[in-house]
Design an enzyme around this catalytic site. Structure first.
Site, PDB file in Angstrom:
ATOM      1  N   LYS A 106       1.074  -1.768  -0.143  1.00 29.29           N
ATOM      2  CA  LYS A 106      -0.233  -0.534  -0.039  1.00 29.29           C
ATOM      3  C   LYS A 106       0.442   1.377  -0.337  1.00 29.29           C
ATOM      4  CE  LYS A 106      -3.786  -2.494   2.301  1.00 29.29           C
ATOM      5  NZ  LYS A 106      -4.089  -2.733   3.517  1.00 29.29           N
TER       6      LYS A 106
ATOM      7  N   GLN B  39      -4.865  -1.127   9.610  1.00 27.44           N
ATOM      8  CA  GLN B  39      -4.668  -2.932   9.038  1.00 27.44           C
ATOM      9  C   GLN B  39      -5.294  -3.972   9.830  1.00 27.44           C
ATOM     10  OE1 GLN B  39      -3.372  -2.903   5.878  1.00 27.44           O
ATOM     11  NE2 GLN B  39      -3.938  -5.570   6.318  1.00 27.44           N
TER      12      GLN B  39
ATOM     13  N   ASP C 149     -11.616   2.706   4.075  1.00 24.12           N
ATOM     14  CA  ASP C 149     -11.619   1.593   4.680  1.00 24.12           C
ATOM     15  C   ASP C 149     -13.063   1.190   3.723  1.00 24.12           C
ATOM     16  OD1 ASP C 149      -9.655  -0.879   3.608  1.00 24.12           O
ATOM     17  OD2 ASP C 149      -9.571  -0.698   6.595  1.00 24.12           O
TER      18      ASP C 149
END
Ligand code: NAD
Length: 297
Positions: A60, A104, A127
């Site tokens: 990422k 994460q 997200d």
């Protein structure tokens, strides 16, 4: 576009589509930089040393920088407390250089992941897991949409055209990160949507009705050839590690070799997987634009 054929079904090249999307995003970021002097910034927070998570976070970071955005990487020790994590999130929420925040998952067991996600400013929740974004998606308001379902929708539209209305979509799986937002997105596209899950009673029959079949169960080879209607578009979200012929391999939820009569299918790997990070950057750009609306002259 971007397809090979596997004796029958077209194989949808998610890697190529994702590369094209990243290219478009980079061009947009360069233009924004010229116009505003500012670029989108993405903060990624990782707790502990889980090897798979470290690989995702590294990837990422690299792709964020490659797209011309700013990447802020926080790698914290496993024993970080929830209070410490919440303090960092509070700081990132308030930081005008940070337009997107991603924590994460999975988080270590001593941390309440749900509480952490709800602590992220929904406008920076790239997200799309915050309850406000789930609610906005469900009620047709501008939302940040979870990256994997968003990527699936882009691949579907590339294959079927922008108008999916009236098509019957069957989604296998009802998790908050894939199945449910996928079903909501397809509903917002005016599909007829059926969700099946581990307690469903007639899953193969329901799947056979699908013009669009999305498999997100995390069960290798669950979807057999006779679950697929001829000509259907099959999107395989599953990522399953299996041992085959003494080797470790990644396979999807669909028995790929049995899907020759599908109209098109995404392979694993190389289908939905590459779309997820591209959609994360797309969401970061969306978040930036909503935080910096262009003023009309
Ligand atoms: P999950 O375990 O949270 O949910 C799985 C869902 O599948 C559940 O709703 C369950 O009811 C349903 N299910 C399980 N067995 C079933 C069966 N036999 N028949 C019908 N339904 C069944 O998983 P998740 O987080 O939603 O992820 C699903 C899969 O997608 C996993 O393989 C995961 O690795 C993969 N995934 C891929 C990406 C990507 O970038 N491509 C992103 C997220 C998840």
């Amino acid at each position: 576009m971007g397809m090979d054929r596997m004796a029958g079904a077209a194989v949808i090249d998610g890697k190529r589509f994702a590369a094209g999307l990243l290219e478009t995003i980079s061009v947009d970021v360069a233009r924004l930089k010229d116009e505003t002097g500012n670029v989108p910034g993405l903060a990624v927070v990782l707790l502990g040393a889980d090897p798979a998570s470290a690989v995702y976070v590294g990837s990422k970071h690299r792709q964020t920088v490659a797209a011309g955005m700013r990447s802020f990487k926080y790698e914290l020790p496993e024993e970080t407390t929830e209070d410490e994590l919440m303090t960092l999130i509070g700081r990132l929420n308030a930081d005008p250089e940070v337009h997107g925040i991603l924590v994460q998952l999975p988080l270590p067991a001593h941390i309440d992941a749900g509480a952490v996600i709800q602590g992220i400013n929904p406008d920076k929740d790239v997200d799309g897991f915050h309850i406000s974004n789930a609610g906005r998606l469900a009620t047709g308001q501008p939302a940040l949409v979870p990256c994997t379902p968003l990527g699936c929708l882009m691949l579907l539209k590339d294959r079927l055209g922008a108008d999916l209305s009236g098509l019957h979509a069957v989604v296998i799986g009802k998790s908050n990160i894939v199945g449910k937002p996928m079903a909501q997105l397809l509903l917002s596209e005016n599909c007829t949507v059926t969700t099946v899950h581990s307690r469903s009673r007639n899953t193969p029959e329901l799947c056979r009705m699908a013009d669009i079949l999305i498999a997100a169960a995390g069960r290798p080879g669950l979807v057999r050839g006779d679950w697929i209607k001829p000509g259907a578009v099959v999107v395989d979200v599953g990522i399953n590690r299996v041992e085959r012929d003494g080797k470790s391999r990644i396979v999807g939820d669909v028995a790929f070799e049995e899907a020759r009569h599908a109209g098109a299918i995404t392979p694993v790997p190389g289908g939905v997987g590459p779309m997820t990070i591209a959609c994360l950057l797309s969401n970061t750009l969306t978040a930036f634009r909503r935080q910096h609306p262009v003023k009309a002259d």
